[in-house]
Design an enzyme around this catalytic site. Structure first.
Site, PDB file in Angstrom:
ATOM      1  N   LYS A  83       0.734  -1.184   0.115  1.00 32.40           N
ATOM      2  CA  LYS A  83       0.198  -0.148   0.068  1.00 32.40           C
ATOM      3  C   LYS A  83       0.983   1.153   0.055  1.00 32.40           C
ATOM      4  CE  LYS A  83      -4.424   0.455   1.933  1.00 32.40           C
ATOM      5  NZ  LYS A  83      -5.271   0.667   3.222  1.00 32.40           N
TER       6      LYS A  83
HETATM    7  O1  G3P Z   1      -9.581   1.291   4.106  1.00 32.77           O
HETATM    8  C1  G3P Z   1      -9.362   2.578   4.602  1.00 32.77           C
HETATM    9  C2  G3P Z   1      -9.660   2.640   5.879  1.00 32.77           C
HETATM   10  O2  G3P Z   1      -9.125   1.792   6.751  1.00 32.77           O
HETATM   11  C3  G3P Z   1      -9.900   4.017   6.449  1.00 32.77           C
HETATM   12  O3  G3P Z   1     -11.133   3.986   6.988  1.00 32.77           O
HETATM   13  O4  G3P Z   1     -13.097   4.778   8.447  1.00 32.77           O
HETATM   14  O5  G3P Z   1     -10.631   5.489   9.002  1.00 32.77           O
HETATM   15  O6  G3P Z   1     -11.784   6.443   7.106  1.00 32.77           O
HETATM   16  P1  G3P Z   1     -11.608   5.200   7.950  1.00 32.77           P
END
Ligand code: G3P
Length: 218
Positions: A83
């Site tokens: 990533k």
């Molecule tokens: O897949 C990306 C994720 O881990 C981020 O999610 O909820 O932190 O925006 P969030």
């Protein structure tokens, strides 16, 4: 559409994998930090549970540093995907890693032009962050739809992972705009699976059955 699980928690991964619906795993530094365990050990354990792509993120800022970091992570298992953040240096790293045959997932994508550039640099996956766009009053799903259109218009060899998924409707909407993959937190997977009418239906079947058994003296 494929579902990936977005977590670094081994119990959650094991449980979701047992349902037969998970094709891959995505992690990020925040998710790994939450587990308070050694990064590489966690990634190795995940790669032993799930056969499909496992995204592990680099923390370096320059391509020069990202590339050795990525090569080191790629050694953990055959199914590791690196990533890489969507930056100028990230694109340079993607270009080199792609040439080396290393799969990449360009993350923190918030515009279709960013996603297009990641795809042109050779990214295996691009991850538009739906929830974080919705959080700032911007339609995250429109970005997913735009990216799918752009990639399919030109037959680019990159898959769109709908990321930063916050609830089941995000997954349904991503499927409707033909996102190749949605990466979903465990809680959202559970919410997708459960339905109160299913629970009520099971209870009614059991109650009806038990009532007749009692009447028959069984
Ligand atoms: O897949 C990306 C994720 O881990 C981020 O999610 O909820 O932190 O925006 P969030």
């Amino acid at each position: 559409m494929q579902l990936f699980i977005d977590t670094a928690n081994i119990d959650e991964i094991r449980e979701a994998a047992s349902w037969g619906v998970i094709s891959g795993v995505t992690t990020n530094p925040s998710l790994i930090a939450k587990e308070k365990r050694d990064f590489k050990t966690v990634v190795k354990e995940i790669s032993e549970i799930v056969d499909g792509p496992i995204s592990a993120e680099v923390l370096s800022d320059t391509a020069e540093d990202m590339i050795p970091e990525a090569l080191d992570l790629a050694k953990i298992a055959d199914n590791i995907v690196i990533k890489i953040p969507m930056t100028r240096e990230g694109l340079k790293a993607v270009k080199v890693l792609t040439k080396e045959g290393i799969k990449t997932n360009v993350t923190l994508v918030f515009s279709a032009t960013q996603g297009l550039m990641a795809a042109l640099a050779g990214a295996t996956y691009v991850s538009p962050f739906i929830g974080r766009l919705d959080d700032i009053s911007t339609d995250g799903m429109e970005l997913v739809a735009d990216l799918v259109t752009v990639i399919e218009n030109y037959g680019l060899n990159t898959k769109v992972i709908a990321a930063s998924v916050r609830h089941p409707m995000h997954v349904l909407q991503a499927a409707k705009v033909s996102a190749h993959i949605a990466t979903v937190p465990f809680k959202v997977l559970e919410a997708m699976l459960n339905h109160p009418l299913t629970d009520a239906g099971i209870k009614r079947f059991k109650d009806d059955w038990a009532k007749v058994q009692k009447e028959l003296g069984k």
